[in-house]
Design a protein around this motif. Structure first.
Motif, short mmCIF file in Angstrom:
data_model
loop_
_atom_site.label_atom_id
_atom_site.label_comp_id
_atom_site.label_asym_id
_atom_site.label_seq_id
_atom_site.Cartn_x
_atom_site.Cartn_y
_atom_site.Cartn_z
N ALA B 356 26.87 45.98 41.20
CA ALA B 356 28.32 45.54 41.77
C ALA B 356 29.16 45.20 40.55
O ALA B 356 30.50 45.62 40.48
CB ALA B 356 28.24 44.63 42.74
N ALA B 360 32.58 46.80 38.98
CA ALA B 360 33.79 45.95 38.89
C ALA B 360 34.43 45.94 37.53
O ALA B 360 35.71 46.01 37.28
CB ALA B 360 33.53 44.65 39.20
N THR B 374 39.95 39.96 39.57
CA THR B 374 38.46 39.70 39.26
C THR B 374 38.46 38.27 38.73
O THR B 374 37.42 37.91 38.44
CB THR B 374 38.24 40.89 38.00
OG1 THR B 374 39.04 40.96 37.16
CG2 THR B 374 38.11 42.24 38.41
N LEU B 393 31.06 35.96 43.38
CA LEU B 393 30.41 36.93 44.17
C LEU B 393 29.95 36.03 45.34
O LEU B 393 29.94 36.31 46.58
CB LEU B 393 29.71 38.04 43.44
CG LEU B 393 29.19 39.14 44.32
CD1 LEU B 393 30.25 39.96 44.79
CD2 LEU B 393 28.28 40.04 43.19
N TYR B 401 36.41 39.30 45.61
CA TYR B 401 34.99 39.19 45.93
C TYR B 401 34.45 39.11 47.31
O TYR B 401 33.36 39.47 47.48
CB TYR B 401 34.69 37.81 44.99
CG TYR B 401 34.75 37.96 43.46
CD1 TYR B 401 33.85 38.71 42.79
CD2 TYR B 401 35.80 37.54 42.84
CE1 TYR B 401 33.79 38.74 41.40
CE2 TYR B 401 35.96 37.66 41.60
CZ TYR B 401 34.95 38.09 40.93
OH TYR B 401 34.98 38.36 39.32
N LEU B 404 33.79 42.73 47.49
CA LEU B 404 32.88 43.23 46.34
C LEU B 404 31.40 42.83 47.04
O LEU B 404 30.33 43.50 46.98
CB LEU B 404 32.76 42.57 45.16
CG LEU B 404 32.03 43.30 43.90
CD1 LEU B 404 32.29 44.84 43.83
CD2 LEU B 404 32.22 42.45 42.53
N THR B 408 28.80 47.95 46.90
CA THR B 408 29.36 48.56 46.05
C THR B 408 30.04 49.70 46.65
O THR B 408 31.05 50.16 46.06
CB THR B 408 28.53 49.08 44.84
OG1 THR B 408 27.68 47.79 44.08
CG2 THR B 408 29.22 49.69 43.68
N ALA B 411 33.33 48.56 48.08
CA ALA B 411 34.41 48.31 47.28
C ALA B 411 34.75 49.59 46.38
O ALA B 411 35.80 49.67 46.23
CB ALA B 411 33.65 47.35 46.24
#
Lengths: 136, 583
Positions: B356, B360, B374, B393, B401, B404, B408, B411
């Motif tokens: 993940a 990102a 992020t 996370l 987050y 996320l 994955t 996202a």
């Protein structure tokens, strides 16, 4: 006469093969609770492993001293042998052992006592336990 | 249970607190482990409801001969995966299998949702659902420390617990078992979190007399010798699975920087040897395993100025070195251990978390997401940022987050970055970009794991590739592993436990089964799993494999999507034939 020594417990990986084989061979049981040797951790698995097992006391043998029926007989080399016929299940020996090496089987009503047969050492994969000749 | 005709199942309804113990004679044809767990999942799941609905079950099961032979050490968990939306199946070692058998259960089925944060204490027939409000929110390691003092049974108990990620329903949250082992994959931690179960502690004092000591111990000794006196298991004990780092890297199958590369230039700095030299302080074993593959690494951390230090110890393995190392471009063993510690404390699957974050990072580099989302300037090689990102996370810090934490695949779809979202059917990939065997194996595998059918091993063993042969091998391996997992043997010992040995081990403790019986059991189990997947709407032909798998060369060169498509179709045909069989 040989006696069991847990002399290299720093090597222990905690697999409990010693307990599994002791219970199987000496008590014909699948439960590790029937083992005469116990591997414990202090403070969870991140702590060190220690072996709780008969220290093979030689001259002064507390468990044999307190046994009211003479069921625990001093063993040559150290430790004791259990005479099941004489045992009345009073558990005095369990309390007398300073290192808690004697547990009590509440089904068989007998103490579980290490007889220094060395099965545990034979199945220890990491050389933590040794059966050694006691030097007089 | 051993020497009994019945499978003993403990049912716990968290909503009402009702406990029920049933002896199921009808489950004998599934032997144990994944067999009975599949059957129990099938009969108690609700395909029409979301994976985290309170009604959904959480099933734990041990194997038919759990704990009485070397390396038969694992427990299977089955559930509906909140990560993939279909079959959830995960395995953990430690002491759990032994303690469940000493508590006297082949399986545990947990339903409902507790009215308040709770933990379950199973002590033989005494089952209690206790107040966990004070420990809710605790890190996984701290909750273990607390329960060790609170509950009895030191040395012969097992403690399962979740961290904050599980409470926050991160879809790949894990369950920590006995400090160093985990139900890592597919989100069992979120399932426990959704039921408000912080921990499960298991102990018991059931003893079972050996019926035929001579025969049992003869077989035990043969197996013990084959694992300790030969070099069959040496690699798992010596350097451990991390020995694979340099081997997989040399093959060009080591996913690096979100699989933009198949080779990590600094692999020698994070190899098994490097970890052994820099960090290895201890090796440990699951109960009943004389091999001891658990490798504990230690590093020193300065937690404040003024010479304030602490030592931190965590377990490491190949998969973690890949997901929190090469995949994130991290080339220092201390830094990888630091990230492992972060996923341990928060309670997340290390592979999924690493994948993940790699996704990102690339999304940020490509401008698909911004640093305002992020909250960190994530960059390959910067472990400090990743440590913080793992915390974000687990806590689902902001909207990004939050997304996320859904996985994955989710996202990737949300932020238009699915081409490089390293997942197959929703499960983040393990560290083997070996070829078609791996990619197809992950797609068709019941739990989308490399351990379903060992596709990565097929890729490493063949020289001339044959689609049909590869599909046959995948299918046969998946089928045979249904049998191995019905005993829940550690898969590291799969070569030790061939059919002949399995039969001897079973026969010695009064399971009078034949080779043909075992084949039927394997088919029955696989059929049950395939039907569960069907009911949950899964068809491997609908899996969209991300482009990245076909852009970065594997050890068999660049892969062709039309080949994987053909292989998946072939595999589905084999499944249809199996499903039509009378077993």
């Amino acid at each position: 006469m040989k006696v069991l020594k847990a002399s290299a417990m720093n090597r222990c990986i905690g697999c409990l093969s010693c307990m599994i084989t002791c219970a199987a061979v000496n008590q014909q049981n699948h439960s590790i609770l029937k083992s005469a040797i116990h591997i414990k951790t202090s403070g969870g698995l991140s702590g060190k492993f220690i072996a709780i097992v008969c220290q093979a006391c030689k001259d002064d043998v507390p468990c044999a001293e307190v046994c009211p029926t003479g069921a625990l007989v001093k063993r040559e080399g150290g430790g004791v042998l259990l005479d099941k016929e004489k045992c009345v299940g009073c558990q005095c020996c369990v309390a007398a052992c300073t290192v808690d090496a004697i547990t009590f089987d509440h089904v068989a009503l007998l103490p579980i006592v290490c007889k220094h047969c060395g099965v545990c050492a034979r199945f220890c994969p990491h050389k933590c336990l040794q059966l050694t000749e006691e030097v007089q | 249970m051993l020497y009994e005709n019945a499978i003993k199942v403990l049912y716990i309804d968290l909503a009402t607190g009702k406990i029920e113990i049933r002896r199921r004679t009808d489950l004998a044809g599934y032997l144990g482990g994944v067999g009975i767990a599949s059957k129990l999942l099938d009969e108690s799941m609700h395909p029409e409801l979301p994976p985290l609905a309170p009604e959904q079950p959480l099933v734990l099961a041990i194997g038919a001969i759990a704990g009485i032979y070397p390396l038969i050490t694992k427990t299977v968990a089955m559930f509906i995966s909140p990560l993939t939306g279909e079959l959830g199946e995960s395995y953990a070692g430690g002491r759990l299998a032994l303690t469940l058998s000493m508590a006297g259960y082949d399986a545990v089925v947990i339903h409902g949702k507790a009215p308040r944060p709770s933990y379950i204490a199973i002590d033989g027939d005494n089952i209690e659902i206790k107040d966990a409000r004070a420990i809710w929110g605790m890190d996984s390691d701290v909750v273990g420390q607390f329960l060790r003092d609170q509950e009895k049974g030191s040395g012969k108990r097992s403690i399962l617990r979740i961290g904050p990620a599980g409470e926050n329903l991160v879809k790949f949250a894990s369950v920590c078992v006995d400090t160093y082992r985990h139900f890592g994959r597919l989100g069992l931690g979120a399932v426990m979190g959704s039921k408000q179960v912080k921990a499960i502690i298991i102990t018991g004092d059931k003893a079972t007399e050996i019926k035929d000591f001579k025969e049992y111990f003869r077989v035990y000794q043969t197996i013990f010798r084959s694992v300790t006196a030969t070099d069959l298991m040496t690699k798992y004990h010596d350097l451990g699975t991390s020995i694979n780092v340099e081997a997989i890297n040399a093959l060009g199958a080591f996913p690096t920087n979100n699989l933009t590369a198949n080779h990590f230039d600094d692999a020698d700095q994070i190899s098994g040897e490097a970890f052994a030299k820099n960090n290895l302080v201890r090796k440990m074993a699951c109960t009943g395993c004389p091999v001891g593959c658990i490798h504990i690494g230690q590093f020193r951390r300065e937690f404040d100025t003024g010479y304030e230090y602490e030592s931190v110890s965590v377990g490491y393995d190949y998969e973690l070195i890949y997901s929190l190392g090469s995949l994130l471009g991290i080339n220092k063993t201390d830094e990888i251990l630091h990230l492992i510690e972060a996923v341990e404390k928060t309670g997340m699957d290390a592979i999924s978390a690493g994948v993940a974050l790699a996704w990102a990072t690339e999304s940020l580099m490509k401008g698909l997401v911004t640093e305002a989302q992020t909250l960190l300037s994530l960059a390959f090689g910067d472990s400090e940022k990743y440590y913080q990102a793992i915390m974000y996370l687990a806590n689902r810090e902001n909207a990004f987050y939050q997304v996320l934490g859904e996985g994955t695949r989710f996202a990737g779809a949300k932020y238009n970055g699915k081409d490089f979202a390293l997942q197959v059917a929703g499960n983040e990939i393990p560290g083997y970009h070996t070829g078609y065997g791996n990619l197809v194996g992950l797609t068709v595998g019941a739990r989308h794991s490399h351990l379903c059918n060992g596709g990565y091993a097929i890729d490493q063993s063949i020289t001339a590739f044959d689609e049909n042969k590869a599909v046959d091998t995948l299918f046969n391996e998946e089928l045979e592993r249904c049998l191995v997992n019905s005993l829940v043997i550690c898969l590291f010992a799969r070569k030790v436990y061939n059919r002949e040995t399995v039969l001897k081990a079973l026969n010695a403790v009064n399971y009078n089964l034949t080779d043909a019986d075992l084949t039927a059991i394997a088919k029955r189990i696989y059929t049950t799993k395939l039907r569960i997947k069907e009911k949950l709407g899964f068809d491997p032909r609908n899996v969209k494999l991300p482009k990245r798998f076909f852009e970065t060369a594997s050890i068999h060169g660049k892969l062709d999507p039309s080949v994987t498509e053909r292989m998946i179709k072939l595999y589905v045909e084999k499944c249809s034939t199996l499903l039509a069989e009378e077993i």
